[in-house]
Enzyme design. Sequence first.
Site, PDB file in Angstrom:
ATOM      1  CB  SER A  79      25.836   9.345   0.648  1.00 17.72           C
ATOM      2  OG  SER A  79      25.707   9.810   2.349  1.00 17.72           O
ATOM      3  CE  LYS A  82      21.165   9.887   1.342  1.00 14.50           C
ATOM      4  NZ  LYS A  82      22.399   9.418   1.467  1.00 14.50           N
ATOM      5  CB  SER A 139      23.119  13.391  -0.346  1.00 13.34           C
ATOM      6  OG  SER A 139      23.198  11.678   0.362  1.00 13.34           O
ATOM      7  CE  LYS A 268      23.596  10.448  -2.981  1.00 11.97           C
ATOM      8  NZ  LYS A 268      24.876  11.123  -2.663  1.00 11.97           N
TER       9      LYS A 268
END
Length: 447
Positions: A79, A82, A139, A268
């Site tokens: 993730s 992202k 997320s 993140k």
Amino acid sequence: MLNQAYVRYAKQSRAVMFKLLAILLLAALLQAMLLPRSSAATNDISGLQLNVKSAFLMDADTGQVLYQNNADEALPPASMTKMMTEYLVFKAIQDGKISWDQEITVQENAAKQIGSRVFLAVGDKHTVRELYIAMAVGSANDATTQLAETVGGSEEAFAKLMNETAKQLGMNDSHFINSTGLDRADMPEAYRPTSIEGETVMSAHDSALLAYHILKDYPEFLEYSKMQTYQFRERDKQPLVNWDWMLESNKNVQNFKKFAYPGVDGLKTGHTSNAGNCFTGTALQNGTRLIAVVMGVPGNSNDGKRFLETAKLFDYGFGSFEKKTLVQPKTAIAEHETLKVKKGGKKSVQVVTGQDVTVMLPKTSKVEAQLKEVVPTSDPLVAPLKQGDKVGKATYTYKDPVTQEEKSVTVDLVATEDVNKAGWFKLMLRAIGAFFSGLFKGIVNLF
């Protein structure tokens, strides 16, 4: 005869033993070569012991490398992908293509996403801001996919935009097939890309570089990444909880306080079975902001080991480095205190450096910048000039004590005074003087 038979037997036994020993040694060598790198902690001259596949530490102000370990290997980022979606959504808003308050109707691709999600259904309506926070805090794969389709028209078209942007940002070891970081097999089958091959990969270096551009271009992103929780719907029993357990604001949260780190306000996390545990974090302390990346941390997503590994990087960065100014601002450069001017009341103008050159250096190191060249914007400069005008550039070089690379930095040179244009009579006298000076030199050269 018995002695001869015994000798032959002994020789055969030794030969068999040596062959067996050679086979065992070869097997041990092959096993060592084939062991995955993530099975043991990696070591380096800085003394860090990181149980990761790769890691990177960067000064967020200058992009200077403070630490790197296998940092250019393209690995599954999960993730952390992202971050590119977050960057491009901000860009689309800045460019006026979408707006924060724009209401979006959820489509099938988003509704069919698995993994972390806010359980969007086809036909649901949410604003860009609501979906963005769900992506940044929770997320959420479904919210991320819907934003990607809104910006790109389709997720596949958006992935192509991601790859184009990666090249523009200098991310040379990255490849994107979707907006979320999910493996191809985990995407809804009907929406798997047909024009983009492979899987999503990103190096630790590229992840830090992407974070660097997010912070430089859209610093307001931190207002979202530092949110501890977010109530996505009023009817939801529990709010989304930020996967970034290192947030400084978690220092009083029972479950997370052992991971909370001073100054952390983003960025993140990432986790899949292929990627392991990943994290790109940023922390600000005493005016210094660092970006740290760890990838391929073993364990599960709920043990917090990726944050402990990241803390080692931050401890190393904040504890071992300090800002040192190699070139002072508003300072004259020896032997280059002035630059030539034509058509002015003066034949030269005094100049100084327009800004400083400050870098992060190990506290025990001694680094000096060497002047490489001074280049005026024109040679000579042309009057009139105003105080503060940029009239040239000075380039310095120094050796980076971390990477041992030769670094080059350039600063502006600015005028410290006005130089008005000379009147026609003064220019005429100057031209006559130059003519006779040149004529005299020519005569002298004849003899």
